[in-house]
Design an enzyme around this catalytic site. Structure first.
Site, PDB file in Angstrom:
ATOM      1  N   GLU A 174      14.296  -4.559  -9.832  1.00 12.97           N
ATOM      2  CA  GLU A 174      13.298  -3.911 -10.676  1.00 12.97           C
ATOM      3  C   GLU A 174      13.913  -2.652 -11.271  1.00 12.97           C
ATOM      4  O   GLU A 174      14.706  -1.976 -10.614  1.00 12.97           O
ATOM      5  CB  GLU A 174      12.049  -3.567  -9.856  1.00 12.97           C
ATOM      6  CG  GLU A 174      11.310  -4.841  -9.457  1.00 12.97           C
ATOM      7  CD  GLU A 174       9.991  -4.614  -8.720  1.00 12.97           C
ATOM      8  OE1 GLU A 174       9.816  -3.544  -8.116  1.00 12.97           O
ATOM      9  OE2 GLU A 174       9.155  -5.530  -8.759  1.00 12.97           O
ATOM     10  N   SER A 176      -5.043  -4.364  -0.082  1.00 11.06           N
ATOM     11  CA  SER A 176      -6.477  -4.103   0.151  1.00 11.06           C
ATOM     12  C   SER A 176      -6.727  -2.655   0.552  1.00 11.06           C
ATOM     13  O   SER A 176      -7.831  -2.144   0.372  1.00 11.06           O
ATOM     14  CB  SER A 176      -7.004  -5.022   1.244  1.00 11.06           C
ATOM     15  OG  SER A 176      -6.915  -6.344   0.812  1.00 11.06           O
ATOM     16  N   CYS A 187      10.173   1.603   2.035  1.00  5.55           N
ATOM     17  CA  CYS A 187      11.083   0.483   2.348  1.00  5.55           C
ATOM     18  C   CYS A 187      12.546   0.904   2.368  1.00  5.55           C
ATOM     19  O   CYS A 187      13.353   0.316   3.074  1.00  5.55           O
ATOM     20  CB  CYS A 187      10.873  -0.642   1.350  1.00  5.55           C
ATOM     21  SG  CYS A 187      11.051  -0.079  -0.339  1.00  5.55           S
ATOM     22  N   TRP A 201       0.813  -1.223   0.000  1.00  8.58           N
ATOM     23  CA  TRP A 201       0.000   0.000   0.000  1.00  8.58           C
ATOM     24  C   TRP A 201       0.846   1.273   0.000  1.00  8.58           C
ATOM     25  O   TRP A 201       0.315   2.357  -0.158  1.00  8.58           O
ATOM     26  CB  TRP A 201      -0.909   0.016   1.245  1.00  8.58           C
ATOM     27  CG  TRP A 201      -0.163  -0.327   2.514  1.00  8.58           C
ATOM     28  CD1 TRP A 201      -0.106  -1.545   3.109  1.00  8.58           C
ATOM     29  CD2 TRP A 201       0.668   0.533   3.299  1.00  8.58           C
ATOM     30  NE1 TRP A 201       0.708  -1.498   4.214  1.00  8.58           N
ATOM     31  CE2 TRP A 201       1.201  -0.222   4.354  1.00  8.58           C
ATOM     32  CE3 TRP A 201       1.025   1.893   3.220  1.00  8.58           C
ATOM     33  CZ2 TRP A 201       2.068   0.305   5.313  1.00  8.58           C
ATOM     34  CZ3 TRP A 201       1.892   2.421   4.163  1.00  8.58           C
ATOM     35  CH2 TRP A 201       2.396   1.631   5.196  1.00  8.58           C
ATOM     36  N   ASN A 202       2.150   1.164   0.247  1.00 13.59           N
ATOM     37  CA  ASN A 202       2.898   2.420   0.464  1.00 13.59           C
ATOM     38  C   ASN A 202       3.177   3.192  -0.823  1.00 13.59           C
ATOM     39  O   ASN A 202       3.249   4.407  -0.807  1.00 13.59           O
ATOM     40  CB  ASN A 202       4.169   2.172   1.280  1.00 13.59           C
ATOM     41  CG  ASN A 202       5.121   1.212   0.645  1.00 13.59           C
ATOM     42  OD1 ASN A 202       4.757   0.499  -0.296  1.00 13.59           O
ATOM     43  ND2 ASN A 202       6.338   1.160   1.136  1.00 13.59           N
ATOM     44  N   GLU A 245      10.720  -8.180  -3.451  1.00  8.97           N
ATOM     45  CA  GLU A 245      11.222  -6.883  -2.958  1.00  8.97           C
ATOM     46  C   GLU A 245      10.677  -6.755  -1.541  1.00  8.97           C
ATOM     47  O   GLU A 245       9.478  -6.533  -1.359  1.00  8.97           O
ATOM     48  CB  GLU A 245      10.695  -5.737  -3.823  1.00  8.97           C
ATOM     49  CG  GLU A 245      11.105  -5.782  -5.273  1.00  8.97           C
ATOM     50  CD  GLU A 245      12.530  -5.317  -5.492  1.00  8.97           C
ATOM     51  OE1 GLU A 245      13.126  -4.723  -4.569  1.00  8.97           O
ATOM     52  OE2 GLU A 245      13.063  -5.570  -6.581  1.00  8.97           O
ATOM     53  N   LEU A 246      11.542  -6.904  -0.545  1.00  7.78           N
ATOM     54  CA  LEU A 246      11.049  -7.068   0.828  1.00  7.78           C
ATOM     55  C   LEU A 246      11.443  -5.910   1.744  1.00  7.78           C
ATOM     56  O   LEU A 246      11.839  -4.855   1.289  1.00  7.78           O
ATOM     57  CB  LEU A 246      11.535  -8.417   1.357  1.00  7.78           C
ATOM     58  CG  LEU A 246      11.207  -9.603   0.436  1.00  7.78           C
ATOM     59  CD1 LEU A 246      11.804 -10.892   0.969  1.00  7.78           C
ATOM     60  CD2 LEU A 246       9.718  -9.750   0.217  1.00  7.78           C
ATOM     61  N   GLU A 280      12.308  -2.549  11.261  1.00  3.33           N
ATOM     62  CA  GLU A 280      11.808  -1.462  10.423  1.00  3.33           C
ATOM     63  C   GLU A 280      10.630  -0.785  11.142  1.00  3.33           C
ATOM     64  O   GLU A 280       9.618  -1.424  11.410  1.00  3.33           O
ATOM     65  CB  GLU A 280      11.321  -2.114   9.120  1.00  3.33           C
ATOM     66  CG  GLU A 280      11.114  -1.208   7.971  1.00  3.33           C
ATOM     67  CD  GLU A 280      10.623  -1.979   6.737  1.00  3.33           C
ATOM     68  OE1 GLU A 280       9.978  -3.035   6.880  1.00  3.33           O
ATOM     69  OE2 GLU A 280      10.909  -1.513   5.635  1.00  3.33           O
TER      70      GLU A 280
HETATM   71  P1  NAP Z   1       2.526  -6.926   3.565  1.00  3.83           P
HETATM   72  O1  NAP Z   1       1.684  -7.044   4.768  1.00  3.83           O
HETATM   73  O2  NAP Z   1       3.547  -7.961   3.318  1.00  3.83           O
HETATM   74  O3  NAP Z   1       1.509  -6.821   2.352  1.00  3.83           O
HETATM   75  C1  NAP Z   1       1.955  -6.725   1.035  1.00  3.83           C
HETATM   76  C2  NAP Z   1       0.969  -7.405   0.118  1.00  3.83           C
HETATM   77  O4  NAP Z   1       0.912  -8.784   0.466  1.00  3.83           O
HETATM   78  C3  NAP Z   1      -0.461  -6.865   0.217  1.00  3.83           C
HETATM   79  O5  NAP Z   1      -1.045  -6.868  -1.050  1.00  3.83           O
HETATM   80  C4  NAP Z   1      -1.128  -7.901   1.115  1.00  3.83           C
HETATM   81  O6  NAP Z   1      -2.521  -8.008   0.909  1.00  3.83           O
HETATM   82  C5  NAP Z   1      -0.448  -9.148   0.613  1.00  3.83           C
HETATM   83  N1  NAP Z   1      -0.583 -10.296   1.521  1.00  3.83           N
HETATM   84  C6  NAP Z   1      -0.661 -10.296   2.851  1.00  3.83           C
HETATM   85  N2  NAP Z   1      -0.815 -11.577   3.297  1.00  3.83           N
HETATM   86  C7  NAP Z   1      -0.825 -12.382   2.210  1.00  3.83           C
HETATM   87  C8  NAP Z   1      -0.962 -13.774   1.992  1.00  3.83           C
HETATM   88  N3  NAP Z   1      -1.100 -14.626   3.010  1.00  3.83           N
HETATM   89  N4  NAP Z   1      -0.946 -14.245   0.728  1.00  3.83           N
HETATM   90  C9  NAP Z   1      -0.803 -13.402  -0.313  1.00  3.83           C
HETATM   91  N5  NAP Z   1      -0.682 -12.066  -0.182  1.00  3.83           N
HETATM   92  C10 NAP Z   1      -0.671 -11.560   1.065  1.00  3.83           C
HETATM   93  O7  NAP Z   1       3.331  -5.564   3.520  1.00  3.83           O
HETATM   94  P2  NAP Z   1       2.783  -4.092   3.686  1.00  3.83           P
HETATM   95  O8  NAP Z   1       2.536  -3.827   5.115  1.00  3.83           O
HETATM   96  O9  NAP Z   1       1.658  -3.838   2.729  1.00  3.83           O
HETATM   97  O10 NAP Z   1       4.028  -3.252   3.133  1.00  3.83           O
HETATM   98  C11 NAP Z   1       5.058  -2.880   3.945  1.00  3.83           C
HETATM   99  C12 NAP Z   1       6.283  -3.730   3.734  1.00  3.83           C
HETATM  100  O11 NAP Z   1       6.624  -3.761   2.350  1.00  3.83           O
HETATM  101  C13 NAP Z   1       7.485  -3.158   4.435  1.00  3.83           C
HETATM  102  O12 NAP Z   1       8.213  -4.177   5.068  1.00  3.83           O
HETATM  103  C14 NAP Z   1       8.300  -2.549   3.311  1.00  3.83           C
HETATM  104  O13 NAP Z   1       9.671  -2.440   3.587  1.00  3.83           O
HETATM  105  C15 NAP Z   1       8.008  -3.474   2.192  1.00  3.83           C
HETATM  106  N6  NAP Z   1       8.261  -2.820   0.902  1.00  3.83           N
HETATM  107  C16 NAP Z   1       9.353  -3.212   0.187  1.00  3.83           C
HETATM  108  C17 NAP Z   1       9.645  -2.604  -1.015  1.00  3.83           C
HETATM  109  C18 NAP Z   1      10.842  -3.021  -1.820  1.00  3.83           C
HETATM  110  O14 NAP Z   1      10.908  -2.680  -2.985  1.00  3.83           O
HETATM  111  N7  NAP Z   1      11.777  -3.770  -1.263  1.00  3.83           N
HETATM  112  C19 NAP Z   1       8.817  -1.580  -1.500  1.00  3.83           C
HETATM  113  C20 NAP Z   1       7.710  -1.208  -0.746  1.00  3.83           C
HETATM  114  C21 NAP Z   1       7.449  -1.851   0.459  1.00  3.83           C
HETATM  115  P3  NAP Z   1      -3.580  -7.257   1.846  1.00  3.83           P
HETATM  116  O15 NAP Z   1      -3.313  -5.816   1.685  1.00  3.83           O
HETATM  117  O16 NAP Z   1      -4.875  -7.677   1.258  1.00  3.83           O
HETATM  118  O17 NAP Z   1      -3.353  -7.751   3.232  1.00  3.83           O
END
Ligand code: NAP
Length: 482
Positions: A461, A181, A287, A154-155, A253-254, A384
C-alpha cells in the site's frame, strides 16, 4: 455543519449515497471509560449484497470518468479531511482510545495517502511494445479492477481505510469498506466527507455489522473482483481461502513480529528515542511495532537503564486529556494477552524493569512495561503481543542476532541501530521483512511501499505500486493491414 451532528451518530451506514439503518444496531464503546460512544447498524446479508450490486452499477460510470476528474474529487476529499482534523481525531480517540495528539497525527497520515493517490490518478500509464511479426502492434492498457471490498482493523481507524479507498477511487474502481466493529465511527465520518467531496453514489460505501456476514458476501459475491484486507494473519488466511472460489484478486496486510536490534556501535540515546516512538505509539497496538528487542551485551545495561526511566515517565490516561501519551488498550482481551506474555516471560526467568501489571483505571489498562533477561523462545518474542511491552534479549554477534531476527514466520517490519555503514548495508540486505528502519523507528509514508513478506501479507500500500494493486493489465494485439 459539524461531523458529529450528522449521520454518524444516527445509527446509519452509507449505502449507494444514502444513510441506511437496519432493524438492529451494535454499540461502539469508548475503551477509556466503557461508555457507549455511538451505535451502528447490524446489516443483513441482503443489505450487503444490495450494496455490492449498487457498487457494480456505479462502476459502469465511474470507470469512464476521466482520471483528472477522479483525481480532483479525491483531492477535494483530502482537503475536507484536513479541514475536519480536530473533529475526526476526537471521534477516533473516543472510539479507539489513542491520545488525541496521536489521533490528529493519524488523520494527517491518513490524509497524506489521499493526497498522494489524487496525484497518482494522472500517472496511470499503458505501454506500446515492439512486436515480433510484421504489421503487428502490441498495446498494453491498465484498467480498473472493478468492484473492490475492504476489511479493516481497529488500530488505525482512518489510515487503514484511506490507504485502500484513495487508490481504488483514483484507479477507477468502486469500493465497499467494512471497518472494525470497535471503530466504525471514524470510517462513517470519512464516508460523509467523501459525499461532500463529490464522490458519486455507490462509488465508496461503508457497511457495518457482523464480520462473518459481510465477509462472506465480500468473498463469495461474484460481482466483487478484489478483496483488500488489513488485520490478523489468522483472519487474512481465512478470507484468502474463501476468495479462492472465484479466484479474486487479493491484497493482505497482516500481522508482524518486528525485531529491533541495537548493535554495540549504535548511538544508544537515539536508539532509545527510536524505540520509544516505534513501540509506544498507540500503546503498542501497531502492526509494525517492535515486538522483540535485541541488545548487544556490551551496551545492554546503558540501553535498558535509559529506556526504563523514560518508559516509567510516560503519562498514562484518557486520550482526550491534554498531555496523555498512553491510553487504554482496545479491550480486556488485549490486556489479557499482554499479561499472559509478561507472566510467561517472568516465569521463564525475565526480570521486570518497569511496569509489569494491570492499572486500576478499568478493564482495558496495562502499564508500559520493560522486561530484561527474556529467553529468546519466550511467548512474547515469538508472537505479536500488540501491547505496551518491551522484551529485551541480549546477543553477542551479528550472525547470531540475524538468526534470531529471521527466525519467525512473519516479515512485516524490522529495525536496527548501528553507526557502521558496512554493517548497515549488510544487515538491511540480510533481514527478511518488507520494510526496514535503519537508525529510525518511524518508517511509514504515503510515497513508500508499505507491506510484508512471508505470513505478513501479499501486496503493498502507498507509493506508485499502491495504485497498481487496483489495476489490471490488458494486452491488446493489433494486426493492421497496409
Ligand atoms: P482481526 O481480528 O483480523 O480483524 C480485522 C478485521 O477483520 C475487522 O474488521 C474484523 O471485524 C474483521 N473480521 C474478523 N473476522 C472476520 C471474518 N470471519 N470475516 C470477515 N471479516 C472478519 O484483526 P484486529 O485484531 O482488528 O487487528 C490486529 C491485527 O491486524 C494485528 O495482527 C496487526 O498486526 C494487524 N495489522 C496489520 C497491518 C498491516 O498493514 N500489515 C496494519 C494494522 C494491523 P470485526 O471487528 O467486526 O470483528
Amino acid at each position: 455543519m459539524k461531523l458529529t451532528d450528522i449521520a454518524i451518530f444516527k445509527q446509519a451506514c452509507l449505502i449507494n449515497g444514502a444513510w441506511i439503518t437496519a432493524e438492529e444496531s451494535l454499540p461502539v464503546n469508548n475503551p477509556a471509560t466503557g461508555e457507549e460512544a455511538g451505535r451502528v447498524p447490524l446489516l443483513s446479508a441482503d443489505q450487503v449484497n444490495d450494496a455490492i450490486t449498487s457498487a457494480s452499477e456505479a462502476w459502469k460510470t465511474w470507470k469512464k470518468v476521466p482520471a483528472s476528474t477522479r483525481g480532483d474529487i479525491v483531492r477535494k476529499w483530502y482537503e475536507l479531511i484536513v479541514k475536519h482534523t480536530d473533529e475526526l481525531a476526537t471521534i477516533m480517540t473516543t472510539e479507539q482510545g489513542k491520545p488525541l495528539a496521536e489521533a490528529k497525527g493519524e488523520i494527517a497520515y491518513a490524509a497524506s495517502y489521499v493526497k498522494w493517490f489524487a496525484e497518482e490518478a494522472m500517472r496511470i500509464q499503458g505501454e506500446i511494445l515492439p512486436a515480433a511479426a510484421a504489421n503487428t502492434h502490441i498495446r498494453v492498457s491498465r484498467d480498473p479492477v472493478g468492484v473492490c471490498a475492504a476489511v479493516t482493523p481497529w488500530n488505525f481507524p482512518a489510515a487503514m481505510i484511506t490507504r485502500k479507498v484513495a487508490p481504488a477511487l483514483a484507479a477507477g474502481c468502486t469500493i465497499l469498506v467494512k471497518p472494525a466493529s470497535q471503530t466504525p465511527l471514524t470510517a462513517l465520518a470519512l464516508a460523509e466527507l467523501s459525499v461532500q467531496a463529490g464522490v458519486p453514489d455507490g462509488v465508496f460505501q461503508v457497511l457495518t455489522g457482523k464480520a462473518s456476514v459481510i465477509g462472506d458476501a465480500f468473498c463469495t459475491n461474484p460481482l466483487v473482483r478484489k478483496l483488500t484486507f488489513t488485520g490478523s494473519t489468522e483472519i487474512g488466511a481465512q478470507l484468502m481461502a474463501q476468495c479462492a472460489g472465484d479466484v479474486k484478486k487479493l491484497s493482505l496486510e497482516l500481522g508482524g513480529n518486528a525485531p529491533f536490534i541495537v548493535f554495540e556501535d549504535a548511538n544508544i540515546e537515539k536508539a532509545v528515542e527510536g524505540l520509544l516512538k516505534a513501540k509506544f505509539r498507540n500503546a503498542g497496538q501497531t502492526c509494525i511495532s517492535p515486538n522483540r528487542v535485541y541488545v548487544h551485551n556490551s551496551v545492554k545495561d546503558a540501553f535498558q537503564t535509559q529506556l526504563s526511566e523514560k518508559v516509567a515517565a510516560l503519562k498514562i490516561g484518557n486520550g482526550l486529556e491534554e498531555g496523555t501519551e498512553i491510553g487504554p488498550l482496545i479491550d480486556s482481551k488485549g490486556v489479557d494477552k499482554v499479561e499472559e506474555h509478561v507472566k510467561q516471560a517472568v516465569a521463564a526467568g525475565a526480570k521486570v524493569l518497569t511496569g509489569g501489571e494491570r492499572l486500576p483505571f478499568g478493564d482495558n489498562w496495562y502499564a508500559p512495561t520493560v522486561l530484561t533477561g527474556v529467553p529468546r523462545d519466550a511467548q512474547c518474542a515469538c508472537e505479536e503481543t500488540f501491547g505496551p511491552l518491551v522484551p529485551i534479549i541480549s546477543f553477542d554477534t551479528e550472525d547470531e542476532v540475524l538468526g534470531y531476527a529471521n527466525d519467525t514466520p512473519f516479515g512485516l517490519a524490522a529495525y536496527f541501530y548501528t553507526d557502521n555503514l558496512h554493517r548497515a548495508q549488510r544487515v538491511a540486505d540480510a533481514i527478511e521483512s518488507g520494510m526496514v528502519g535503519i537508525n529510525t523507528g518511524v518508517i511509514s509514508a504515503a510515497n513508500a511501499p508499505f507491506g510484508g513478506i512471508k505470513a505478513s501479507g501479499i501486496g503493498r500500500e502507498g507509493a506508485h505500486v499502491g495504485l497498481e494493486e487496483y489495476l489490471e493489465m490488458k494486452y491488446q494485439c493489433y494486426v493492421i493491414e497496409e
